[in-house]
Design a protein around this motif. Structure first.
Motif, PDB file in Angstrom:
ATOM      1  N   LEU A 125       0.828  -1.209   0.000  1.00  0.00           N
ATOM      2  CA  LEU A 125       0.000   0.000   0.000  1.00  0.00           C
ATOM      3  C   LEU A 125       0.858   1.252   0.000  1.00  0.00           C
ATOM      4  O   LEU A 125       0.597   2.198  -0.771  1.00  0.00           O
ATOM      5  CB  LEU A 125      -0.928  -0.013   1.221  1.00  0.00           C
ATOM      6  CG  LEU A 125      -1.763   1.260   1.439  1.00  0.00           C
ATOM      7  CD1 LEU A 125      -2.716   1.486   0.273  1.00  0.00           C
ATOM      8  CD2 LEU A 125      -2.532   1.182   2.759  1.00  0.00           C
ATOM      9  N   VAL A 126       1.881   1.289   0.830  1.00  0.00           N
ATOM     10  CA  VAL A 126       2.773   2.453   0.874  1.00  0.00           C
ATOM     11  C   VAL A 126       3.436   2.666  -0.482  1.00  0.00           C
ATOM     12  O   VAL A 126       3.531   3.803  -0.980  1.00  0.00           O
ATOM     13  CB  VAL A 126       3.821   2.287   1.995  1.00  0.00           C
ATOM     14  CG1 VAL A 126       4.927   3.331   1.851  1.00  0.00           C
ATOM     15  CG2 VAL A 126       3.158   2.411   3.363  1.00  0.00           C
ATOM     16  N   ALA A 127       3.877   1.582  -1.114  1.00  0.00           N
ATOM     17  CA  ALA A 127       4.508   1.695  -2.435  1.00  0.00           C
ATOM     18  C   ALA A 127       3.521   2.229  -3.473  1.00  0.00           C
ATOM     19  O   ALA A 127       3.891   3.067  -4.320  1.00  0.00           O
ATOM     20  CB  ALA A 127       5.050   0.333  -2.861  1.00  0.00           C
ATOM     21  N   ASP A 128       2.267   1.779  -3.413  1.00  0.00           N
ATOM     22  CA  ASP A 128       1.267   2.274  -4.355  1.00  0.00           C
ATOM     23  C   ASP A 128       0.965   3.748  -4.117  1.00  0.00           C
ATOM     24  O   ASP A 128       0.777   4.519  -5.074  1.00  0.00           O
ATOM     25  CB  ASP A 128      -0.018   1.438  -4.241  1.00  0.00           C
ATOM     26  CG  ASP A 128       0.132   0.042  -4.831  1.00  0.00           C
ATOM     27  OD1 ASP A 128       0.964  -0.134  -5.744  1.00  0.00           O
ATOM     28  OD2 ASP A 128      -0.580  -0.881  -4.383  1.00  0.00           O
ATOM     29  N   ILE A 129       0.906   4.162  -2.851  1.00  0.00           N
ATOM     30  CA  ILE A 129       0.696   5.585  -2.568  1.00  0.00           C
ATOM     31  C   ILE A 129       1.867   6.405  -3.087  1.00  0.00           C
ATOM     32  O   ILE A 129       1.678   7.497  -3.647  1.00  0.00           O
ATOM     33  CB  ILE A 129       0.491   5.798  -1.054  1.00  0.00           C
ATOM     34  CG1 ILE A 129      -0.799   5.120  -0.575  1.00  0.00           C
ATOM     35  CG2 ILE A 129       0.459   7.293  -0.711  1.00  0.00           C
ATOM     36  CD1 ILE A 129      -0.986   5.125   0.928  1.00  0.00           C
ATOM     37  N   ASP A 130       3.074   5.895  -2.926  1.00  0.00           N
ATOM     38  CA  ASP A 130       4.254   6.624  -3.410  1.00  0.00           C
ATOM     39  C   ASP A 130       4.272   6.749  -4.935  1.00  0.00           C
ATOM     40  O   ASP A 130       4.929   7.650  -5.463  1.00  0.00           O
ATOM     41  CB  ASP A 130       5.532   5.935  -2.928  1.00  0.00           C
ATOM     42  CG  ASP A 130       5.898   6.322  -1.503  1.00  0.00           C
ATOM     43  OD1 ASP A 130       5.530   7.435  -1.076  1.00  0.00           O
ATOM     44  OD2 ASP A 130       6.543   5.506  -0.811  1.00  0.00           O
ATOM     45  N   ALA A 131       3.557   5.859  -5.626  1.00  0.00           N
ATOM     46  CA  ALA A 131       3.488   5.932  -7.092  1.00  0.00           C
ATOM     47  C   ALA A 131       2.247   6.678  -7.578  1.00  0.00           C
ATOM     48  O   ALA A 131       2.075   6.864  -8.790  1.00  0.00           O
ATOM     49  CB  ALA A 131       3.506   4.523  -7.682  1.00  0.00           C
ATOM     50  N   ALA A 132       1.398   7.138  -6.666  1.00  0.00           N
ATOM     51  CA  ALA A 132       0.146   7.795  -7.044  1.00  0.00           C
ATOM     52  C   ALA A 132       0.409   9.102  -7.782  1.00  0.00           C
ATOM     53  O   ALA A 132       1.324   9.862  -7.440  1.00  0.00           O
ATOM     54  CB  ALA A 132      -0.712   8.057  -5.808  1.00  0.00           C
ATOM     55  N   LYS A 133      -0.435   9.362  -8.766  1.00  0.00           N
ATOM     56  CA  LYS A 133      -0.293  10.585  -9.567  1.00  0.00           C
ATOM     57  C   LYS A 133      -1.476  11.543  -9.408  1.00  0.00           C
ATOM     58  O   LYS A 133      -1.313  12.758  -9.596  1.00  0.00           O
ATOM     59  CB  LYS A 133      -0.142  10.212 -11.043  1.00  0.00           C
ATOM     60  CG  LYS A 133       1.106   9.390 -11.340  1.00  0.00           C
ATOM     61  CD  LYS A 133       1.176   9.021 -12.810  1.00  0.00           C
ATOM     62  CE  LYS A 133       2.432   8.187 -13.107  1.00  0.00           C
ATOM     63  NZ  LYS A 133       2.514   7.773 -14.531  1.00  0.00           N
TER      64      LYS A 133
END
Length: 466
Positions: A125-133
């Motif tokens: 989840l943290v990785a996906d948030i860090d990739a959010a645009k």
């Protein structure tokens, strides 16, 4: 002049008998398993029982909230229409029924990963948030400001700095120990944060026991998580370590997840969901469906589905839940399935975090074991995961427990998996649960001490109120 003390006593006696008589007339019309508990309470304690019944006896949201939910219908209809283009070629009867229960159709073209490693799931989840645009939406029952929660808050801080729209909905009762600190930290980094079902005593009164128990995390409308995972350290209770299961999805089903979040956001803020809907591109072969449930829906969605599918099961059914306080419909479905020769496995947690609830659920074991239901107590961890598989054809991963609270009081959400591979993936996880569990034996269970049985039955009497 004051009435004599004897007269006051007589008036009190009359009032109590009027309350008892009224309860006999009104409460049985509810035709719920909880009716007996309310009658018992009111007969022994008429005035306190009546006051408590008026406060929490009817599982209804305030009128204003129901009216606001009805205003969401056009937005949900737009989502349903858009998702209909991604329906599987031959949708099942289950999918059609669940669309009526929860409004959203089953969709093909999804990909799903079942994540049962607690820390790894939050790391994803943290990785996906860090990739959010563009946007990150989080709807969660428990959001703590501990080490785990701060790791997510830091990721949201970085996303806000990139110009990402970050919104969080937190249940104030689920997060009661952390809610002020968590909201302060989220607001300090620019995250738009609201409480779900905030407590009100007068106008628009919100009951403390009717909660938003959903767990949904959506990133850019492309990635969605649904399951039992909260945002809190896995060992936040002393001596208890949680084991969870959450599904990470891509594909059209994420649009339904986002619609549920935006619907709850509207209920708390008044901000209508946007008109435009852009479905994610197909990403895999999984057939998935989102089933939201709660007091504003016409039927108890998860319970209705579970009872129906237990009656339809032909070979096997595996149900994992941390809390098991069923009503008579659920008990009958378990016993009938086992009597028909279906292999029914009920996986519960040996590790306990709510002792009275555990005592109440233990009172059901003997009848189920007599009926042929196999009960397994998961050892070492609190198995907080909630999931079901039926005949290798249907799997359910979500936030709903098999208890009256999830059935009647809480806002919940379940993810239904229909394709063979996804169902097999869940069954493999469930087999690992069973392999690391202690199987209850009927002959051993019936020999437990009478004092324990008395405590179990007392807890069962009040279980509808737990």
């Amino acid at each position: 002049m004051d009435l004599p003390a004897l007269t006051w006593g007589m008036l009190l006696d009359i009032a109590e008998w009027v309350i008892r008589a009224g309860a006999l007339v009104v409460i049985p019309f509810r035709r719920k398993f909880t009716a007996a508990a309310w009658l018992l309470l009111i007969f022994f304690l008429p005035i306190p029982g009546l006051l408590l019944f008026l406060m929490i006896g009817q599982p209804r949201f305030p009128k204003g909230r129901i009216e606001r939910f009805e205003l969401l219908r056009p937005a949900f209809d737009r989502v349903t229409k858009a998702l209909s283009a991604s329906k599987p070629d031959q949708p099942s009867a289950v999918a059609a029924f669940c669309e009526k229960l929860g409004l959203f159709p089953a969709t093909a073209g999804n990909q799903v990963e079942l994540l049962d490693d607690y820390d790894a799931a939050l790391g994803r989840l943290v990785a996906d948030i860090d990739a959010a645009k563009e946007r990150v939406f989080i709807l969660v029952y428990i959001f703590a400001d501990d080490k785990t929660g701060c790791s997510v808050i830091d990721a949201l801080r970085r996303a806000v700095a990139r110009g990402v729209d970050c919104r969080v909905l937190i249940d104030p009762i689920g997060s009661i120990h952390w809610v002020r600190g968590t909201i302060d930290k989220l607001c300090a980094v620019g995250v738009n944060t609201r409480r779900t079902l905030p407590l009100r005593l007068l106008r628009g009164r919100t009951r403390r026991d009717m909660r938003n128990h959903r767990k949904l995390f959506i990133v850019d409308g492309q990635i969605g998580y649904a399951g039992s995972q909260n945002i809190v350290d896995k060992n936040f209770r002393p001596g208890v370590t949680n084991r969870e299961l959450i599904a990470r999805c891509t594909g059209p089903v994420v649009t339904a997840m986002e619609a549920v979040f935006l619907g709850d956001w509207f209920l708390e803020t008044g901000t209508q969901p946007p008109d435009g809907i852009q479905l994610p591109a197909p990403s895999g072969d999984a057939v998935l469906q989102l089933l939201p449930s709660g007091p504003e829906y016409p039927l108890e969605g998860f319970e209705t589905l579970l009872v129906w599918q237990l009656h339809q099961a032909e070979k096997r059914a595996i149900i994992a839940t941390p809390y098991f306080i069923p009503d008579q419909d659920v008990i009958a479905a378990f016993r009938t399935a086992a009597a028909r020769g279906v292999e029914v496995d009920l996986v519960l947690s040996k590790v306990v975090d709510h002792p009275i609830v555990n005592l109440a659920q233990r009172s059901y074991y003997e009848a189920l074991l007599h009926a042929g239901v196999r009960i397994h107590l998961f050892d070492d961890y609190l198995l907080h995961a909630k999931n079901v598989s039926i005949d290798g054809k249907l799997a359910i991963v979500g936030s709903s427990n098999v208890d009256l609270r999830s059935f009647q009081l809480n806002e919940e959400v379940s993810l239904l998996l229909y394709d063979t591979k996804s169902v097999a993936d869940l069954e493999a996880i469930q087999r690992r649960y069973i392999e690391t569990s202690i199987a209850l034996k009927l002959d051993e269970w019936v020999r437990r001490g009478h004092p324990v049985q008395v405590l179990e039955n007392l807890a069962r009497l009040v279980s509808p109120l737990l």
